[in-house]
Write an enzyme that holds these catalytic residues in place. Structure first.
Site, PDB file in Angstrom:
ATOM      1  N   THR A  39      27.587  13.059 -87.648  1.00  0.00           N
ATOM      2  CA  THR A  39      28.029  14.417 -87.344  1.00  0.00           C
ATOM      3  C   THR A  39      27.427  15.414 -88.322  1.00  0.00           C
ATOM      4  O   THR A  39      27.030  16.524 -87.927  1.00  0.00           O
ATOM      5  CB  THR A  39      29.568  14.486 -87.395  1.00  0.00           C
ATOM      6  OG1 THR A  39      30.108  13.562 -86.456  1.00  0.00           O
ATOM      7  CG2 THR A  39      30.058  15.886 -87.042  1.00  0.00           C
ATOM      8  N   HIS A  42      24.011  16.115 -87.108  1.00  0.00           N
ATOM      9  CA  HIS A  42      24.042  17.048 -85.977  1.00  0.00           C
ATOM     10  C   HIS A  42      24.239  18.481 -86.472  1.00  0.00           C
ATOM     11  O   HIS A  42      23.590  19.415 -85.981  1.00  0.00           O
ATOM     12  CB  HIS A  42      25.170  16.677 -85.015  1.00  0.00           C
ATOM     13  CG  HIS A  42      24.869  15.510 -84.123  1.00  0.00           C
ATOM     14  ND1 HIS A  42      23.807  15.499 -83.244  1.00  0.00           N
ATOM     15  CD2 HIS A  42      25.489  14.318 -83.968  1.00  0.00           C
ATOM     16  CE1 HIS A  42      23.793  14.352 -82.578  1.00  0.00           C
ATOM     17  NE2 HIS A  42      24.800  13.615 -83.015  1.00  0.00           N
TER      18      HIS A  42
END
Length: 339
Positions: A39, A42
């Site tokens: 994450t 990202h």
């Protein structure tokens, strides 16, 4: 305090920022180690939470209690801890069911609010969990990602002898392999384009690891008596792989939606087949509540092979290099930032 602030996609700025203030129900944690999560990658690449920049990311952390509010009774100064990063209201329908991501006021440390790529991080004290004796900081910082696969296993409801395909043999895929082995899945089949990561998946306990996509379906059918897999876990976040998952499950099988995609990446679902074959699709992405406690217990008792996750580390001042070089270091299943 020193903090690594992501000011734009691909660009960290190491800054002196105010140490977080805490209220009577909060705790201030002096950060020791923080793992780089998918994450975080990202967010770094601008694919997720771009509207929240500038932001101090980082949520896979451990540390020690530096201070706590006047109403906090279960913590002591200097105590080694980890923390549940999912902050809900604590009283709504979803919070009562430990489905905190659905809480209307939910936010997450390092994603929706400033996180742990800093010397200190603050959060509600009720989410802080004491660490058992004898577990290193490097392993302790793996509690949150292990909690994610604990929850995924619960959601998928995998039972003894069920066949599982895991798409992606990166850090979280490797943890899925180990979790599936713990719950008794068999066979465990992994698919990844990287031969190195396929080998690491086999070392983690996979029964087969396929690097050639053209061979994947035939291999799955051959290892499941022609039925297809009971469960397929997508751990990459690729619409193409989610589509592939539909071709690998058996009638009545289950696809675990785990890997994050962008909001503008729709997936074509064969609705008629899903209905007629009674297939199911279920999402899961973060460990929370009791998942964190269970993950910590499993790590403390050596149920996960953690050496490949603790070999690579960078000081906070080199965080830009750590992120920039991630893709060139596939053998490093996890990179940790040291404070």
């Amino acid at each position: 305090m020193k903090a690594a602030v992501l000011i734009a996609p691909h660009r960290f700025d190491l800054r002196d920022v105010p140490t977080p203030t805490i209220g009577p129900e909060d705790a201030l944690i002096r950060v020791a180690r923080v793992g780089i999560c998918g994450t975080d990658v990202h967010i770094f690449n601008g694919h997720y939470a771009a509207d929240r920049l500038p932001l101090i990311p980082g949520h896979e952390f451990c540390g020690e209690v530096a201070a706590f509010g006047s109403n906090v009774k279960h913590l002591t100064e200097g105590q080694r801890v980890v923390a549940d990063i999912n902050i809900g209201c604590g009283t709504c329908y979803w919070c009562r069911r430990n489905e905190i991501l659905n809480c209307p006021t939910m936010t997450q440390v390092g994603i929706g609010r400033d996180g742990a790529f800093a010397e200190y991080v603050a959060l509600p004290a009720r989410l802080v969990i004491a660490a058992p004796e004898g577990i290193s900081d490097a392993v302790l910082a793996l509690t949150e990602p292990v909690a994610c696969v604990v929850r995924a296993a619960r959601k998928a409801q995998v039972s003894f002898g069920q066949s599982v395909v895991i798409l992606g043999a990166g850090p979280i895929g490797n943890l899925h392999v180990q979790m599936m082995r713990l719950v008794g899945a068999a066979p465990i089949i992994v698919a990844d384009l990287s031969l190195d990561r396929c080998q690491m998946a086999l070392a983690a306990g996979a029964d087969a690891a396929i690097s050639n996509p053209d061979q994947l379906r035939a291999e799955v059918l051959a290892r499941t008596q022609g039925r297809g897999a009971d469960v397929v876990i997508e751990s990459v976040g690729s619409p193409r792989l989610y589509a592939t998952a539909q071709t690998l499950i058996r009638k009545g099988g289950h696809i675990a939606f785990f890997g994050l995609t962008g909001p503008d990446q729709p997936l074509h679902i064969d609705i008629l087949r899903t209905i007629l074959e009674e297939n199911s699709l279920k999402g899961s992405v973060a460990g929370m509540g009791e998942d964190m406690h269970d993950a910590l217990t499993l790590l403390a008792h050596g149920r996960f092979k953690t050496d490949p996750f603790t070999a690579a580390s960078y000081p906070l001042g080199d965080i830009q290099t750590a992120f920039d070089t991630l893709s060139s270091r596939p053998a490093d299943l996890k990179t940790q930032i040291l404070l």
